[in-house]
Design a protein around this motif. Structure first.
Motif, PDB file in Angstrom:
ATOM      1  N   LEU A   1     -15.874  17.338 -34.072  1.00 49.00           N
ATOM      2  CA  LEU A   1     -17.103  17.130 -33.316  1.00 49.00           C
ATOM      3  C   LEU A   1     -16.914  17.389 -31.819  1.00 49.00           C
ATOM      4  O   LEU A   1     -17.889  17.658 -31.110  1.00 49.00           O
TER       5      LEU A   1
ATOM      6  N   TYR B   1     -15.210  15.191 -29.577  1.00 46.85           N
ATOM      7  CA  TYR B   1     -15.210  13.990 -28.746  1.00 46.85           C
ATOM      8  C   TYR B   1     -14.044  14.030 -27.765  1.00 46.85           C
ATOM      9  O   TYR B   1     -12.962  14.532 -28.095  1.00 46.85           O
ATOM     10  N   PRO B   2     -14.248  13.483 -26.563  1.00 48.15           N
ATOM     11  CA  PRO B   2     -13.143  13.427 -25.604  1.00 48.15           C
ATOM     12  C   PRO B   2     -12.090  12.416 -26.064  1.00 48.15           C
ATOM     13  O   PRO B   2     -12.385  11.527 -26.861  1.00 48.15           O
TER      14      PRO B   2
ATOM     15  N   VAL C   1     -19.704  18.814 -27.381  1.00 43.00           N
ATOM     16  CA  VAL C   1     -20.210  18.210 -28.620  1.00 43.00           C
ATOM     17  C   VAL C   1     -21.581  18.764 -29.003  1.00 43.00           C
ATOM     18  O   VAL C   1     -21.787  19.228 -30.123  1.00 43.00           O
ATOM     19  N   GLU C   2     -22.534  18.702 -28.024  1.00 49.85           N
ATOM     20  CA  GLU C   2     -23.918  19.029 -28.376  1.00 49.85           C
ATOM     21  C   GLU C   2     -24.067  20.489 -28.784  1.00 49.85           C
ATOM     22  O   GLU C   2     -24.919  20.833 -29.596  1.00 49.85           O
TER      23      GLU C   2
ATOM     24  N   VAL D   1     -23.117  20.748 -32.350  1.00 53.62           N
ATOM     25  CA  VAL D   1     -24.178  20.176 -33.178  1.00 53.62           C
ATOM     26  C   VAL D   1     -25.332  21.172 -33.314  1.00 53.62           C
ATOM     27  O   VAL D   1     -25.875  21.358 -34.396  1.00 53.62           O
TER      28      VAL D   1
ATOM     29  N   VAL E   1     -22.849  14.897 -38.357  1.00 52.47           N
ATOM     30  CA  VAL E   1     -21.946  13.866 -38.859  1.00 52.47           C
ATOM     31  C   VAL E   1     -22.731  12.613 -39.215  1.00 52.47           C
ATOM     32  O   VAL E   1     -23.589  12.155 -38.460  1.00 52.47           O
ATOM     33  N   LEU E   2     -22.424  12.078 -40.373  1.00 52.55           N
ATOM     34  CA  LEU E   2     -22.942  10.779 -40.777  1.00 52.55           C
ATOM     35  C   LEU E   2     -21.831   9.781 -40.456  1.00 52.55           C
ATOM     36  O   LEU E   2     -20.776   9.796 -41.084  1.00 52.55           O
ATOM     37  N   PHE E   3     -22.095   8.950 -39.447  1.00 56.71           N
ATOM     38  CA  PHE E   3     -21.030   8.082 -38.949  1.00 56.71           C
ATOM     39  C   PHE E   3     -20.872   6.826 -39.789  1.00 56.71           C
ATOM     40  O   PHE E   3     -21.835   6.298 -40.341  1.00 56.71           O
TER      41      PHE E   3
ATOM     42  N   PRO F   1     -21.515   3.823 -36.199  1.00 53.98           N
ATOM     43  CA  PRO F   1     -22.194   4.322 -34.998  1.00 53.98           C
ATOM     44  C   PRO F   1     -22.409   3.179 -34.002  1.00 53.98           C
ATOM     45  O   PRO F   1     -22.525   2.027 -34.416  1.00 53.98           O
ATOM     46  N   PRO F   2     -22.449   3.499 -32.710  1.00 53.83           N
ATOM     47  CA  PRO F   2     -22.634   2.433 -31.709  1.00 53.83           C
ATOM     48  C   PRO F   2     -24.077   1.936 -31.672  1.00 53.83           C
ATOM     49  O   PRO F   2     -24.992   2.631 -32.098  1.00 53.83           O
TER      50      PRO F   2
END
Lengths: 414, 283
Positions: B53, B55-56, B77-78, B81, B87-89, B92-93
């Motif tokens: 994905l 991510y940093p 990332v975007e 996408v 991605v199905l997390f 997720p936050p």
């Protein structure tokens, strides 16, 4: 109240002695740096012919120029009334305060009753003007089902000091909604706004007061507001400040004197530029079963400094108070100072507070990126979501209207 | 459709100042295929997802990731996408203030954007029978057995495990990516909902379509295998051990073996390359 108080000389005498009286909160503003001078004629005298450059100014603070779904309008330019009319006079009347004090002798009983004229130098100076300006809104007994009253006060000259004294009275069993915007003419950068507002809610009445402030980065603002609530009254205050301001300090106070009185303050602030913002709300829960909720949400952006205060005093039997202050810092140079205070003067009160200051979580930004948003879009989404107005305690139409107004204000503030 | 949708070559990833999590990993998924990646806790499954994905914090020391033939190793990332990766997390936050409705609508908008950009080959951005994004989001909520009011909730705030999964699925259904990575799609899901979730995943991945018509690809990442029986045919299984694909092959052989012996056996298999029921990597 005795009749000797029914003229301004009486209040001026008291005011004179308070002209040097510094306010306990906020930077001391040198009011002499601003002028009271008027333009000869207000630019806006009729809503049917609003100058193009003012149209946006008005719309941005909630004015519907066509007065659709409104029961009256009051527009004050600088220190002159530009436009004032009531569309549903049987139920609710709006008048310039000067006119109203001449028309209704009894109004003197409310003049400087909720806020003593010698509260501080700003209230004192408010009384010292030759001709008092501001609005008087009077919801008649039993008046129900009325459209909101709208008002807009704006500074129309560079360096001007605008001085306002407003009074709202809701008679028993009435329900009133007021939408009011305070702002500056698009050409004005620097100014001072001094505004006293006294609201009186009679038994079983309701007042929803939505205020949108839209200032410029060199405007100083010192509103003084007090609300007296009799029994079974409900006061809802939505306050929004999303633009830059030089320095604003205000700490309205509600006296919930009557049993079952309730108040709900919702304050949404986006601190931008070099703004110095000190805003709060105070509630005195004197009656039994009184209830106060003071909610504030603050974005600390750029170099802004935001102080958020909340103070509830529980005196009455079975009184309840809650303060919630949530801050979101989105700039490393911004500061948020949250000061909730709860004072219990009886064992029969329940007072709580919660406060938090945080930043936007990197995980949240990434999550939104994983749905295809870029950094800026993700941040904007979180910020606008954070500042979203809660309208769950408003009637449906007013809720939609309030949301819409705040959306417009938010877009205008950028 | 032929060719590879995701190709990972010799990927080595470190985190937190040098700790090596993925070690010379290779993986290929073709268009229209659904793979399952199995592995014990700590084997590097999450790191793989976040690295794909972009991510940093996941430092690519070596190797490349190709998506739809393009090297995306250094893409934000975007942008990945918007090429059709979703991605199905699992965890997720919470996003305070951002309502579920808003986020699902955004996914729908993004699909529209991707169709305009030509990255997703669809004619119609909305699910059949939906008038607009709001309508689609409402219908998705119904499908997920969410009451309409649930859409007004702040995303993931106070959601149960099953609600998180269904909320994630709603977003993915609105986004309809070409490659869906599903992180532990059955964790925390109660028995009533597991079938529903399995059915929806099956549809999203076009598992029942004729192979020739299948475009959508999937990578299901899991350490347990309950959900797989609801999803149906999986094209290929991989076992991730210590940051490396230790074993790849037919799910029909690998999954029963893991069910029987657990990942410990895989561990031994990797170390010894000895006797194993798992076919292809056996030496």
């Amino acid at each position: 109240m005795s009749s000797d108080k029914k003229d301004r000389e009486y209040f001026k005498e008291i005011a004179k002695r308070a002209l040097e009286k510094k306010a306990p909160l906020g930077n001391d503003i040198d009011t002499l740096n601003f002028i009271v001078k008027d333009k000869d004629e207000p630019e806006l005298q009729d809503l049917s012919s609003v100058p193009k450059n003012l149209e946006k100014t008005l719309i941005n603070v909630g004015i519907d120029i066509n007065e659709r779904n409104r029961s009256g309008t009051y527009i004050q330019e600088g220190n002159k009334v530009g436009f004032c009319r009531s569309l549903d006079k049987e139920k609710v009347e709006i008048l310039p305060i000067g006119v109203a004090l001449k028309k209704y002798d009894w109004l003197w009983d409310y003049y400087w009753k909720a806020i003593p004229v010698d509260t501080d130098k700003y209230t004192a100076e408010t009384e010292m003007v030759d001709e008092v300006q501001g609005y008087f809104i009077h919801a008649k007994e039993g008046a129900n089902d009325i459209f909101p009253i709208q008002s807009c006060l704006f500074l129309n000259l560079e360096g001007l000091k605008q001085i306002v004294h407003n009074i709202i009275i809701t008679e028993p069993n009435s329900k009133l909604n007021v939408i009011t915007g305070c702002t500056v003419h698009p050409h004005v950068r620097r100014g001072l706004h001094l505004g006293t507002s006294e609201f009186y809610l009679k038994e079983n009445s309701q007042l929803t007061f939505t205020m949108i402030h839209y200032w410029s980065e060199k405007t100083a603002v010192r509103p003084r507001t007090a609300i007296i609530q009799e029994k079974n009254t409900s006061f809802i205050n939505n306050y929004v400040l999303l633009s830059s301001v030089n320095d604003i300090q205000s700490n309205p106070i509600t006296y919930l004197n009557g049993d079952n009185a309730q108040c709900y303050f919702q304050t949404l602030i986006h601190g931008k530029g070099n703004s110095i913002i000190d805003l709060g709300a105070r509630s005195i829960l004197k009656g039994s079963n009184t209830k106060a909720e003071l909610i504030s949400k603050i974005i600390g952006d750029d170099n802004s400094y935001v102080v958020s205060r909340g103070e509830i005093t529980g005196i009455g039997y079975n009184s309840y108070g809650h303060i919630a202050c949530n801050g979101l810092l989105i700039s490393n140079n911004a500061k948020i100072d949250s000061i909730p205070r709860i004072k219990a003067e009886t064992i029969h009160t329940t007072l709580t507070h919660e406060a938090s200051v945080g930043k936007i979580g990197e995980d949240q930004i990434l999550y939104l990126k994983s749905r295809g948003l870029n950094e800026e879009e993700a941040r904007d989404l979180i910020i606008s979501g954070f500042l979203e107005v809660d309208t769950s305690n408003l009637p449906k139409e007013l809720a939609e209207e309030t949301k819409k107004l705040i959306e417009i204000a938010s877009k205008a503030a950028g | 459709m032929n060719g590879s949708i995701l190709r990972i070559e010799n990927l080595t990833v470190t985190v937190n100042g040098g700790k090596r999590i993925l070690n010379n990993l290779n993986l290929n998924i073709d268009y229209g295929e659904t793979h399952v990646l199995l592995g014990p806790n700590g084997s590097g499954k999450s790191t793989l997802i976040y690295t794909i994905l972009g991510y940093p914090g996941y430092n690519i020391e070596n190797g490349h990731i190709y998506f739809k033939g393009k090297d995306i190793t250094n893409l934000p990332v975007e942008e990945r996408v918007l090429m059709g990766l979703g991605v199905l997390f699992q965890h997720p936050p919470k996003v305070q203030g951002v309502k579920l409705k808003k986020i699902v609508n955004i996914c729908g908008e993004r699909l529209q954007k991707m169709i305009e950009m030509g990255t997703i080959d669809l004619k119609e951005p909305l699910i059949k029978g939906c008038i607009d994004l709001d309508d689609q989001t409402k219908k998705l909520a119904e499908l997920m057995k969410f009451p309409i009011e649930f859409l007004e909730r702040d995303t993931n705030v106070g959601f149960s495990g099953g609600e998180i999964k269904r909320s994630e699925l709603m977003q993915i259904m609105a986004l309809r990516p070409d490659l869906i990575i599903l992180d532990e799609p059955d964790s925390g899901v109660d028995i009533e909902n597991i079938e529903l979730i399995g059915k929806i995943i099956k549809e999203l991945l076009q598992i029942e379509a004729k192979p020739i018509n299948r475009i959508k690809a999937g990578l299901i990442i899991t350490h347990i295998t309950h959900i797989l029986q609801y999803i149906g045919k999986i094209d290929r299984a991989h076992v991730l051990i210590n940051g490396r694909i230790a074993c790849s092959g037919s799910p029909d052989i690998i999954i029963p073996s893991i069910m029987k012996y657990g990942f410990d056996e895989c561990q031994i298999c990797v170390l010894t390359r000895g006797d194993s029921e798992c076919g292809e990597n056996k030496k």
